[in-house]
Design an enzyme around this catalytic site. Sequence first.
Site, PDB file in Angstrom:
ATOM      1  CG  LEU A 169      39.950  50.101  39.903  1.00 39.29           C
ATOM      2  CD1 LEU A 169      38.737  50.614  40.674  1.00 39.29           C
ATOM      3  CD2 LEU A 169      39.577  49.831  38.441  1.00 39.29           C
ATOM      4  CB  CYS A 174      40.605  41.004  41.391  1.00 38.17           C
ATOM      5  SG  CYS A 174      41.927  39.852  41.871  1.00 38.17           S
ATOM      6  CE  LYS A 198      47.824  29.098  48.353  1.00 31.46           C
ATOM      7  NZ  LYS A 198      48.515  27.938  48.999  1.00 31.46           N
ATOM      8  CB  CYS A 359      21.524  30.308  40.355  1.00 29.50           C
ATOM      9  SG  CYS A 359      22.426  29.831  41.839  1.00 29.50           S
TER      10      CYS A 359
END
Length: 390
Positions: A169, A174, A198, A359
């Site tokens: 996967l 990520c 980082k 938002c």
Amino acid sequence: MKTMTDNFLISFLQRFDQHPFDVKMHGKTYHIGQGNPSFIVNLKEDIQGRELLTSTSLALGEAYMKGNLEIEGDLFHALDHFLGQLGKFSMDQVKLKKLIYSSQSRRNQEKEVTSHYDIGNDFYRLWLDDTMSYSCGYFKTENDTLSDAQYNKVERILKKLYLKKDMTLLDIGCGWGYLLIRAAKEYGVQGVGITLSKEQKKIFEERIKEEGLTGRVTVELMDYRNLENWGRAFDRVVSVGMVEHVGRDNYGLFVKNAEAVLNPGGLFLLHYISALKEYPGDPWMKKYIFPGGTIPSLREMIHILSEHQFYTLDVESLRRHYCRTLLLWGQNFNEHRLEIQEKMGTEFTRMWDLYLSACAATFNNGVIDLHQILLSKGINNHLPMTRWYD
């Protein structure tokens, strides 16, 4: 001069009359719309007409950040009534060209992405949940906490991917790694994540060691554009909240790279903020929150995916789930407001409070949406014919 400014500003604001509100300035109160005011705007300093006409969102957003514009009452409540009328905002695309259409080079996009995600892990820890998930949750019940919702969201994604032990996967963008850790622990997959941050990589690597997943889960600093020449292939690919950063001209390139690393018949789940139609983006958001960010419409993404061997299996809207997620983030943020203000400054704190509330309001009004699209690379006739993840 003040009278002229007052007259122009009030005349300009009259267009936003769908929900009545009051404006207080220079000791006077002006009423917009008909009926009792839904909220009250307190203006301490003038807002120039040319600024409102160049970009309404920039003019009002900067005034709020600087404390020149205050909302009496609940910020989300006010924005929820106001931002449903975004079509009435002014935006001079010629004057704002460099801001709206920023460079999509690798170097510039890396700079834009890290400017948001590398603010600092300590900052995000203050208001995200324990999973450090910075994307839309999934609320199964009215009583679900933020952590519950993030757990549910990842569970839903992993079930949609029909994972089996020892599958591979890839997670494009990520984050801090929660999804891949869950996939490895619960399904026994081999996981790889890529990110440009980082700060996120640092936390992810710490989590891998803590969870005893060294050798089963890895994370790399990598631009998505390097995937097609990487020489690796995966059974499943997932991307959560990342395609919004690549820019409209690069949507096809993003999909091409996802296709290149996916095995035939493999599944790709794309989770992203979407829009009803193609729009260049909001100037205030691009200047202060997500430089270079552009939201794809659902129709353009489906069209691009179909050009790259991807068959659409499922499309789900999580719009209202994201509104609730943002409201809970905002609640956590304001519980730590003094600490954030001490570290980051008053203007930064007001900017982020405005961002989270705005938002939430735009999701609530359907200005933007959140879609999960499940796709297969080519035809896959081996999947269940029913949505067993429901």
